[in-house]
Design a protein around this motif. Sequence first.
Motif, PDB file in Angstrom:
ATOM      1  N   SER A 530     -46.435  64.381-105.286  1.00 11.78           N
ATOM      2  CA  SER A 530     -47.124  65.216-106.097  1.00 11.78           C
ATOM      3  C   SER A 530     -47.236  66.531-104.967  1.00 11.78           C
ATOM      4  O   SER A 530     -47.356  67.866-105.080  1.00 11.78           O
ATOM      5  CB  SER A 530     -48.172  65.423-106.664  1.00 11.78           C
ATOM      6  N   ALA A 531     -47.656  66.101-103.768  1.00 10.87           N
ATOM      7  CA  ALA A 531     -47.701  67.147-102.597  1.00 10.87           C
ATOM      8  C   ALA A 531     -46.572  67.864-101.977  1.00 10.87           C
ATOM      9  O   ALA A 531     -46.494  68.452-101.213  1.00 10.87           O
ATOM     10  CB  ALA A 531     -48.564  66.405-101.466  1.00 10.87           C
ATOM     11  N   GLY A 532     -45.384  67.163-102.611  1.00 14.54           N
ATOM     12  CA  GLY A 532     -44.107  67.939-102.158  1.00 14.54           C
ATOM     13  C   GLY A 532     -43.644  67.398-100.900  1.00 14.54           C
ATOM     14  O   GLY A 532     -42.744  67.787-100.116  1.00 14.54           O
ATOM     15  N   THR A 533     -44.080  66.232-100.440  1.00 17.23           N
ATOM     16  CA  THR A 533     -43.712  65.479 -99.131  1.00 17.23           C
ATOM     17  C   THR A 533     -43.590  64.011 -99.171  1.00 17.23           C
ATOM     18  O   THR A 533     -44.233  63.478-100.066  1.00 17.23           O
ATOM     19  CB  THR A 533     -44.837  65.844 -97.964  1.00 17.23           C
ATOM     20  N   HIS A 534     -42.818  63.394 -98.364  1.00 19.84           N
ATOM     21  CA  HIS A 534     -42.797  62.210 -98.308  1.00 19.84           C
ATOM     22  C   HIS A 534     -42.509  61.585 -96.989  1.00 19.84           C
ATOM     23  O   HIS A 534     -41.757  62.334 -96.052  1.00 19.84           O
ATOM     24  CB  HIS A 534     -41.639  61.318 -99.064  1.00 19.84           C
ATOM     25  N   GLU A 535     -43.186  60.559 -96.407  1.00 17.15           N
ATOM     26  CA  GLU A 535     -42.860  60.017 -94.824  1.00 17.15           C
ATOM     27  C   GLU A 535     -41.883  58.827 -94.925  1.00 17.15           C
ATOM     28  O   GLU A 535     -41.995  57.938 -95.904  1.00 17.15           O
ATOM     29  CB  GLU A 535     -44.140  59.277 -94.419  1.00 17.15           C
ATOM     30  N   PHE A 536     -40.796  58.954 -94.196  1.00 15.36           N
ATOM     31  CA  PHE A 536     -39.887  57.842 -93.968  1.00 15.36           C
ATOM     32  C   PHE A 536     -40.166  57.201 -92.805  1.00 15.36           C
ATOM     33  O   PHE A 536     -40.079  57.583 -91.584  1.00 15.36           O
ATOM     34  CB  PHE A 536     -38.536  58.766 -94.049  1.00 15.36           C
ATOM     35  N   PRO A 537     -40.327  55.884 -92.925  1.00 16.84           N
ATOM     36  CA  PRO A 537     -40.629  55.063 -91.994  1.00 16.84           C
ATOM     37  C   PRO A 537     -39.482  54.816 -90.805  1.00 16.84           C
ATOM     38  O   PRO A 537     -38.262  55.215 -91.235  1.00 16.84           O
ATOM     39  CB  PRO A 537     -40.886  53.800 -92.623  1.00 16.84           C
ATOM     40  N   ALA A 538     -39.667  54.619 -89.593  1.00 18.56           N
ATOM     41  CA  ALA A 538     -38.823  54.551 -88.735  1.00 18.56           C
ATOM     42  C   ALA A 538     -37.946  53.322 -88.923  1.00 18.56           C
ATOM     43  O   ALA A 538     -38.382  52.446 -89.793  1.00 18.56           O
ATOM     44  CB  ALA A 538     -39.563  53.916 -87.264  1.00 18.56           C
ATOM     45  N   HIS A 539     -36.727  53.470 -88.503  1.00 16.99           N
ATOM     46  CA  HIS A 539     -35.575  52.663 -88.575  1.00 16.99           C
ATOM     47  C   HIS A 539     -35.442  51.925 -90.101  1.00 16.99           C
ATOM     48  O   HIS A 539     -35.722  50.772 -90.087  1.00 16.99           O
ATOM     49  CB  HIS A 539     -35.555  51.427 -87.546  1.00 16.99           C
TER      50      HIS A 539
END
Length: 548
Positions: A530-539
């Motif tokens: 909903s915040a318009g972001t997403h964190e993509f983990p390393a490797h």
Amino acid sequence: MEHGTENNRNAARISIESIVDGKRIDDHIFGHFLESAFFQNIEGGVFDEGSALSDSGDTPLNGCRLDVIEACRELGLPIVRWPGGNFTSPYRWMDGVGPRDERPRTLELAWGSEESNRFGTAEFLAWCDAVGTTPYLGHSGRSVDDAVRWVEYTNYAGDTTMTRQRKADGIPEPRPVKYWGIGNEVWGPWQMGQRSAAQYVIDAREHARFMRLVDGDIKLIAVGWEKESWLEEVVPALGGIIDYFSIHLYGVSLHRMQPTEAEFDRIVAQPMYFEQTLQDASEVISRLLAENHITRRVGIAMDEWNIRHLEPASWPEPLPGDDGGVAPREIEAPDAPTAASGVQVNRYSQRTLADALFYAGVFHVLHRTSQLDVPVTMANTVNLVNANGLISVRPNGLVRAATFHVWDLYQNRMGRRPVDVRLDSPASTVELRLGAEILRASGAARTRPAMMSYLDVTATLSDDDRFLQIAVINRSARDAITAQLGLGGISASQATMSQIGAGVDDLFAWNSFDAPDTISLSAPITVDISAGTHEFPAHSITLLEIAL
């Protein structure tokens, strides 16, 4: 694409632009490859007579491993190429028909082994039916009559010596094979039947004409090459009669000697080389078709591709280990190969986390190259079973390699309607390897400096318009990257997420019999966007599915 720098690795933006009004992504880009007499692809892989795990019925399926069939059904195989590969060039298909105990045992010249011929055409077709796949047969292209009789054996419905033999072999009705290769890498001196482009054109045209007199519906794959000089001769002459030109591409991993972050970077960057090569080949083929007023729709079949694990040739020969990888051996301390030592391919080295990101990157490339004027519409990885394949088979069972789960994600959980995506991502420079060739003078691979985007993204839409799938690779060895998500007017507060590699510490981890799920596709969970972001983990590889 706008690139960032090392200093803003956590800043990126993924923007959905529009549904591409273009070609569907072809299922056959998820194809596979089996080669006879090649490091337990067949015997000791899909076929193991006498094993308690094999079929014991009175059909051509007798001797085929049932656990392998089950794993292949689980994944789904769109198309499988057989019997090779280099094995195709000297192969005489009629050695593999008739009662098994009466078939000749022959010296096999492609790989220097002996071929029992106990797994022949009837066995392959029965196996294809059992796993639910489309067969693709490769012929040597050295004998028109031999090729014609093979099509007659499989496809023809009449009463001839060939069709009677097929029935006697346990295939009572025609089993029409649609896809046929005419030769394999005939430009190479390692092939029986090496020839010039001019001679190949003459041979291929004659093969195509008479094979189609048996069955006019077959699709033909001609020998292509990324070398423009070869294409300039074969495309004008064959573009009006064949359906695909083949391209074979391989990457290189030196992680068995150099298990470092720098080597990880070199591995995961190599899909960039694949993309440039396929784009260049497509452009050349398209130009040559236009210049010669050829309107037939042709595609590119990347019907061999993989990444080779190289090691010094001075090391002992690698053998299959009970754990699904390489058997223990005494080796020198890991070091770079030299011109003096040379290198060897380790055919039993299991697929790693780094390989998983490489394979995912190739699928992103195949999504994008599906939209070219001459698109990539088929791809067959080397190999399906053993020999660096998706499934590692041993006498007591099997293990699904890391790459098995990459196929599952892209083939089974993404759509076939491509979506236009814009990516702004941090990046860094890397020495990009340009294929599997090792330079004799230095013992090193050919490279050039390149800018590697840490994120790579592809997106698709489901056929029912209900779901948007976004696949994101984070190629950074150590850093998570947060990306803003621009969804092109789509209002969404949550997504369903699955991942590969997140939380795995070892960049070169692999799946063994003792730890078969070290690298796997996570169960889907719901995440808040909903915040318009997403964190993509390393490797890692991440799939976000958003309901529309």
